[in-house]
Scaffold this active site. Structure first.
Site, PDB file in Angstrom:
ATOM      1  N   SER A 143       0.841  -1.200   0.000  1.00 14.98           N
ATOM      2  CA  SER A 143       0.000   0.000   0.000  1.00 14.98           C
ATOM      3  C   SER A 143       0.874   1.247   0.000  1.00 14.98           C
ATOM      4  CB  SER A 143      -0.901   0.009   1.244  1.00 14.98           C
ATOM      5  OG  SER A 143      -1.524   1.264   1.422  1.00 14.98           O
ATOM      6  N   TYR A 167      -1.869  -0.854  10.453  1.00 14.77           N
ATOM      7  CA  TYR A 167      -2.076  -1.283   9.067  1.00 14.77           C
ATOM      8  C   TYR A 167      -0.892  -0.857   8.195  1.00 14.77           C
ATOM      9  CZ  TYR A 167      -4.081  -1.204   4.321  1.00 14.77           C
ATOM     10  OH  TYR A 167      -4.309  -1.364   2.972  1.00 14.77           O
TER      11      TYR A 167
END
Length: 283
Positions: free
Chosen positions: A177, A190
């Site tokens: 990401s 995350y």
């Protein structure tokens, strides 16, 4: 975002998210996309393949001639819709439900793919979860452990099982990401897992290069998937802080996974492709 998007969706769509329950559905594949047999005869396993980016990858791979296995948690309706889309492309699809945090499930998943198709050419580690938390000290041990076990530990479990059946030319593609590069103040755990995925990709690529197995990754930016309304509020502004001024669609990410799975990327390993709407990051 479209006018139908409301903050209430974050409460109405359960974790990890149902595409079938979204007011504004993601675009999975562009009408202009034409397959050319780039993956003909290949077998691909895609985790989180029932919806969002995973669904888009599965449909694009089918369009290119691959047979598909999708791993999903419990979103049966989404998984069935994805399988229908794959079969309409003339390809086979098996659906295997279970929790990737369970090492035994990871073993069973790979065994099922091998028993069904006899091989595995492409592994796409795509499944993930996230919990938004404004205060760092409020991140619970439960959520911290679930995020790490889902996003990176299960990826290692599954890859350990899969690569034993992979031959020269096989591909492992990991979804990291943009947050793993630039961070995120409300997704600290995350983002940390996504940084770990990048390091995992680079390290594993070095070990498997002599075997001819290529390991790369994709780092999406803000992409409209079921995980977003399932975990976030304020989604009407989602993606507007990118240079392109909007969030992306799964249809705009999946072709990068096609490239990494196809012969086109035969001289590429240990690398990350950034599909993020123009956000410039290092590495």
């Amino acid at each position: 975002m479209g006018k139908d998007l409301k903050e209430k969706d974050a409460q109405e769509i359960g974790r990890p998210g149902l595409e079938s329950a979204m007011n504004e559905k993601p675009e999975i594949i562009k009408s202009t996309y034409k397959g050319s047999g780039k993956l003909k005869g290949k077998v691909a396993l895609i985790t989180g393949g029932d919806s969002g980016i995973g669904r888009a990858i599965a449909v694009h791979y089918a369009k290119e001639g691959a047979d598909i296995a999708i791993a999903y948690l419990n979103e049966r309706k989404d998984a069935e819709e994805t399988a229908d889309m794959i079969e309409k492309e003339g390809q086979n699809c098996i659906k295997i439900s279970g929790d990737l945090k369970d090492f035994t499930y990871c073993q069973d998943l790979i065994e099922t793919v091998i028993k069904t198709y006899g091989k595995i050419d492409i592994l796409v580690n795509n499944a993930a979860t996230q919990y938004v938390e404004e205060e760092f000290s409020a991140i619970s041990i439960e959520h911290l452990e679930e995020t790490f076990r889902t996003n990176i530990l299960s990826m290692i479990y599954l890859t350990q099982q899969a690569y034993q059946y992979m031959e020269k030319g096989a591909r492992i593609i990991n979804t990291t990401s943009v947050t793993g590069y630039k961070g995120h103040n409300e997704l600290i755990d995350y983002a940390s897992t996504k940084g770990a995925i990048t390091s995992f990709t680079r390290s594993l690529s070095a070990q498997l290069a002599p075997k001819g197995i290529l390991v790369n990754g994709v780092a999406p930016g803000p992409i409209w998937t079921p995980l977003i309304p399932a975990t976030m509020t304020g989604i009407e502004d989602f993606g507007k802080n990118t240079p392109l001024g909007r969030c992306g669609q799964p249809s705009e990410v999946a072709p990068a996974y096609v490239y990494l799975a196809a012969e086109d990327s035969s001289y590429m390993t240990g690398q990350i492709l950034h599909i993020n709407g123009g956000i410039v990051v290092g590495g």
